[in-house]
Design a protein around this motif. Structure first.
Motif, PDB file in Angstrom:
ATOM      1  N   PRO A  48       3.618  -3.898  11.742  1.00  0.00           N
ATOM      2  CA  PRO A  48       2.594  -4.619  12.492  1.00  0.00           C
ATOM      3  C   PRO A  48       2.425  -6.079  12.078  1.00  0.00           C
ATOM      4  CG  PRO A  48       1.584  -3.229  10.824  1.00  0.00           C
ATOM      5  CD  PRO A  48       3.044  -2.933  10.780  1.00  0.00           C
ATOM      6  N   VAL A  49       3.004  -6.472  10.946  1.00  0.00           N
ATOM      7  CA  VAL A  49       2.789  -7.817  10.402  1.00  0.00           C
ATOM      8  C   VAL A  49       4.132  -8.497  10.173  1.00  0.00           C
ATOM      9  CG1 VAL A  49       1.834  -9.139   8.464  1.00  0.00           C
ATOM     10  CG2 VAL A  49       0.655  -7.081   9.274  1.00  0.00           C
ATOM     11  N   ASP A  50       4.245  -9.772  10.560  1.00  0.00           N
ATOM     12  CA  ASP A  50       5.449 -10.535  10.247  1.00  0.00           C
ATOM     13  C   ASP A  50       5.598 -10.695   8.740  1.00  0.00           C
ATOM     14  OD1 ASP A  50       6.222 -10.820  12.836  1.00  0.00           O
ATOM     15  OD2 ASP A  50       5.830 -12.971  12.971  1.00  0.00           O
ATOM     16  N   LEU A  51       6.830 -10.652   8.279  1.00  0.00           N
ATOM     17  CA  LEU A  51       7.119 -10.785   6.848  1.00  0.00           C
ATOM     18  C   LEU A  51       6.460 -12.024   6.252  1.00  0.00           C
ATOM     19  CD1 LEU A  51       8.764 -10.063   4.262  1.00  0.00           C
ATOM     20  CD2 LEU A  51      10.688 -11.308   5.291  1.00  0.00           C
ATOM     21  N   ALA A  52       6.608 -13.172   6.905  1.00  0.00           N
ATOM     22  CA  ALA A  52       6.067 -14.422   6.358  1.00  0.00           C
ATOM     23  C   ALA A  52       4.551 -14.466   6.391  1.00  0.00           C
ATOM     24  CB  ALA A  52       6.628 -15.616   7.127  1.00  0.00           C
ATOM     25  N   GLY A  53       3.933 -13.563   7.149  1.00  0.00           N
ATOM     26  CA  GLY A  53       2.478 -13.553   7.238  1.00  0.00           C
ATOM     27  C   GLY A  53       1.808 -12.687   6.199  1.00  0.00           C
ATOM     28  N   HIS A  54       2.588 -12.049   5.337  1.00  0.00           N
ATOM     29  CA  HIS A  54       2.001 -11.194   4.308  1.00  0.00           C
ATOM     30  C   HIS A  54       2.210 -11.816   2.930  1.00  0.00           C
ATOM     31  CE1 HIS A  54       0.471  -7.511   2.533  1.00  0.00           C
ATOM     32  NE2 HIS A  54       1.488  -7.548   1.684  1.00  0.00           N
ATOM     33  N   ASP A  55       1.207 -11.760   2.095  1.00  0.00           N
ATOM     34  CA  ASP A  55       1.248 -12.352   0.756  1.00  0.00           C
ATOM     35  C   ASP A  55       2.105 -11.493  -0.177  1.00  0.00           C
ATOM     36  OD1 ASP A  55       0.844 -13.549  -1.665  1.00  0.00           O
ATOM     37  OD2 ASP A  55      -1.340 -13.373  -1.671  1.00  0.00           O
ATOM     38  N   LEU A  56       3.202 -12.065  -0.645  1.00  0.00           N
ATOM     39  CA  LEU A  56       4.111 -11.363  -1.549  1.00  0.00           C
ATOM     40  C   LEU A  56       4.108 -11.974  -2.948  1.00  0.00           C
ATOM     41  CD1 LEU A  56       7.129 -11.041   0.927  1.00  0.00           C
ATOM     42  CD2 LEU A  56       5.603  -9.197   0.214  1.00  0.00           C
ATOM     43  N   THR A  57       3.086 -12.732  -3.276  1.00  0.00           N
ATOM     44  CA  THR A  57       3.082 -13.440  -4.559  1.00  0.00           C
ATOM     45  C   THR A  57       2.597 -12.583  -5.721  1.00  0.00           C
ATOM     46  OG1 THR A  57       0.880 -14.325  -4.087  1.00  0.00           O
ATOM     47  CG2 THR A  57       2.777 -15.685  -3.456  1.00  0.00           C
TER      48      THR A  57
END
Length: 269
Positions: free
Chosen positions: A204-213
């Motif tokens: 449901p969420v674009d990869l770049a729109g999710h915080d992976l930090t």
């Protein structure tokens, strides 16, 4: 100095090394696998893996690289005929100068170093050794701390996986576990919150729109079926990689590479 064997026939010792190339069960029983190639062998020695034997071809003198590696590893050595070395090297037209029998490392997630920005890749039931090696190479390139292969899967120590990793298999921990449960138990015992992020074309969420930090376990699904229902149920978020064109999905290792790049990009920022 360790003793040197000379092998000119397909004796029992040679047959055992030959079986390491094709038989997963025999790799497990022997607790070792055969490594081909200058870079993989060099990294195996550099990163302190157990070198059980070094195999060289009889004939002209060894290169400086081979002499220095033999001196550094100080492992038992076997000198084989050129024909036998070609059989073990996997290239009919080329005789490898050096091969290494390397001990299998422990399948223990505790081998993975824990940092504040932990990044681990879980590969769910991969069926292709080359995809495992490629994803391990990408994980190494983009700063991941380890790779965990879960479920009934291809073998990371298959020669095709070792070659595809171009030595990265020795530069970061690669661990096999039976299921997602062992990954969750390990992550839950770290004392820090670790998010579990799955990759799926229908996320449901674009990869770049999710915080992976933050501390993250990034889950890549099986090449044919994607994420298992068990992994889907425990993911905190499932993300998709936006695509255009006729392709309906990416190769599993390619998708994992894109996700790792995005995690590295966010962490640099």
């Amino acid at each position: 100095m360790p003793r040197t064997l000379r092998i000119t026939t397909r004796n029992a010792t040679f047959q055992q090394w030959q079986a390491l190339l094709t038989n997963r069960a025999k790799r497990q029983r022997a607790g070792e696998f055969l490594v081909q190639g200058v870079r993989p062998i060099s990294l195996a020695v550099q990163h302190g893996h157990q070198i059980r034997a070094l195999l060289t071809a009889e004939g002209p003198g060894l290169s400086r690289w081979a002499r220095e590696l033999i001196e550094t590893a100080r492992a038992p050595r076997a000198v084989l005929s050129a024909e036998l070395m070609r059989e073990l090297g996997g290239k009919d037209e080329e005789t490898p100068e050096l091969l290494a029998a390397v001990g299998l490392p422990a399948d223990d997630p505790a081998r993975i170093p824990v940092r504040p920005d932990l990044l681990v890749v879980a590969f769910d039931r991969p069926t292709t050794p080359g995809n495992i090696g490629t994803l391990v190479r990408s994980a190494d390139a983009f700063g991941a701390d380890g790779v965990i292969v879960t479920g009934h899967a291809a073998d990371p120590y298959d020669p095709r996986a070792v070659r595809a990793s171009t030595g990265s298999l020795f530069a970061l921990p690669v661990v096999r576990v039976p299921s997602h449960r062992e990954v969750l138990d390990w992550a839950g015992a770290l004392g820090v919150p670790v998010q579990v992020v799955g990759t799926d074309e229908g996320g449901p969420v674009d990869l770049a729109g999710h915080d992976l930090t933050g501390p993250t376990v990034l889950v890549v699904g099986n090449e044919t079926h994607g994420l298992s229902a068990a992994w889907r149920a425990v993911c905190d978020q499932i993300v998709r990689i936006p695509m255009v064109g006729a392709a309906s999905s990416l190769n599993a290792a390619s998708a994992g590479t894109v996700a790792l790049y995005e995690a590295a990009r966010q962490r640099r920022g």
